[in-house]
Design an enzyme around this catalytic site. Structure first.
Site, PDB file in Angstrom:
ATOM      1  N   GLU A  16       0.826  -1.201   0.000  1.00  0.00           N
ATOM      2  CA  GLU A  16       0.000   0.000   0.000  1.00  0.00           C
ATOM      3  C   GLU A  16       0.868   1.262   0.000  1.00  0.00           C
ATOM      4  O   GLU A  16       1.838   1.368   0.754  1.00  0.00           O
ATOM      5  CB  GLU A  16      -0.911  -0.001   1.226  1.00  0.00           C
TER       6      GLU A  16
ATOM      7  N   LYS B 185     -10.311   2.353  -2.056  1.00  0.00           N
ATOM      8  CA  LYS B 185     -10.459   1.786  -0.712  1.00  0.00           C
ATOM      9  C   LYS B 185     -11.788   2.205  -0.092  1.00  0.00           C
ATOM     10  O   LYS B 185     -12.112   3.397  -0.026  1.00  0.00           O
ATOM     11  CB  LYS B 185      -9.281   2.252   0.149  1.00  0.00           C
TER      12      LYS B 185
ATOM     13  N   CYS C  46      -5.778  -2.832   2.460  1.00  0.00           N
ATOM     14  CA  CYS C  46      -5.450  -2.739   3.885  1.00  0.00           C
ATOM     15  C   CYS C  46      -6.642  -2.889   4.831  1.00  0.00           C
ATOM     16  O   CYS C  46      -7.078  -4.001   5.083  1.00  0.00           O
ATOM     17  CB  CYS C  46      -4.669  -1.456   4.154  1.00  0.00           C
TER      18      CYS C  46
END
Length: 296
Positions: A45, A118, A155
């Site tokens: 990331e 995300k 993540c």
């Protein structure tokens, strides 16, 4: 059952304040993975910079870039040259004042196969991501590539079973998590181990409950807190690849930079899902309350 195998490369490294040095390191390790036979290469990331979300600083929006943009141009050319698929993670500038934490997939012909913004954005000490990132608005949609359908998440998404399930339901053949996660150095060793193990267990569980392989790539090294309000973050590495029953196929170092390649037998997902038919036995007629934040 037709045989289909993919060579997967992971690139786990530390970062510094120099963007050019970081990107050079990343590109060199992509070449290294390709030289080892990788067809799909997954990066960590926000691999271009330090993990800047330890503080809230408007100047750091200068790190953001458009997609397409300079990084995707370079990575796309590299993907085409090496005949590989690359999963990269960028700080996306969508518009003035509108930014996302975005994973982008470069196909083996150099084109942008797709991107994922995300969805779950944390806001915790040392991880002030809500200051920088607008939650994604693209849903949980796999990205079609020359190697198959990739279920790319990022993540904090890895802690939520819903995202993994929705990707699998949409036909994702792999679940992929570029990651930046680490310890507060002030936590004792026992607490650090519990956190790391929970992280691994949660993602292995996504593989098991969906019958698909999982690829998770983290960074390593200590990064200081620019505000000096904490002792920074010690990123715990441990990048890994599992098969569709959560079996470990590759497990990287906790402290060292590492580029590694492992083979995934894609036919195993079909075999495993025949034995463990979770999708068949889901009771969607009784899951309505999942659309509530909480059952009071």
């Amino acid at each position: 059952m037709s045989e289909r195998r993919i060579q997967v490369g992971i690139v786990q490294h530390s970062n510094c304040a120099n963007l050019a040095d970081n990107f050079d390191k990343t590109c060199n390790e992509i070449r290294n993975a390709a030289a080892q036979g990788a067809q799909l290469i997954v990066l960590q990331e926000l691999h271009r910079s330090l993990y800047f979300c330890q503080t809230e600083d408007t100047e750091l929006f200068e790190l953001a870039e458009t997609i397409p943009g300079p990084s995707t141009d370079t990575l796309g050319a590299l993907a085409k040259q090496l005949n590989v698929v690359i999963v990269a993670s960028l700080f996306e500038k969508r518009a003035t004042g509108l930014y996302h934490n975005t994973a982008v997939v470069l196909d083996s012909d150099g084109s942008i196969a797709g991107k994922y913004r995300k969805m779950h954005i944390p806001d915790d000490p040392g991880f002030y991501e809500k200051f920088y990132f607008t939650p994604g608005d693209m849903g949980f949609t796999p990205i079609q590539t020359s190697l198959g359908k990739l279920g790319v998440l990022v993540c904090w998404d890895q802690w939520f079973p819903e995202g993994a399930r929705l990707m699998a339901m949409a036909g994702a053949e792999l679940l992929i998590y570029p990651t930046a996660i680490g310890w507060d150095p002030r936590d004792d060793k026992a607490e650090q181990i519990r956190q790391r193990d929970a992280w691994i267990i949660a993602q292995r569980a996504h593989a098991v409950s969906n019958g698909v392989p999982v690829i998770s790539v983290n960074r390593v090294g200590h990064e200081s807190d620019p505000s000096n309000q904490s002792e920074g973050i010690l990123f715990w590495g441990n990048s890994f690849v599992t098969g569709p029953q959560g079996e470990m196929l590759l497990h990287a170092s906790e402290t060292q930079e590492q580029t590694a390649v492992v083979e995934i037998d894609m036919a195993r997902s079909e075999s495993v899902r025949r034995i463990w038919p979770y999708l068949r036995d889901r009771r969607i007629d009784h899951y309505q309350d999942l659309c509530k934040i909480y059952r009071d």
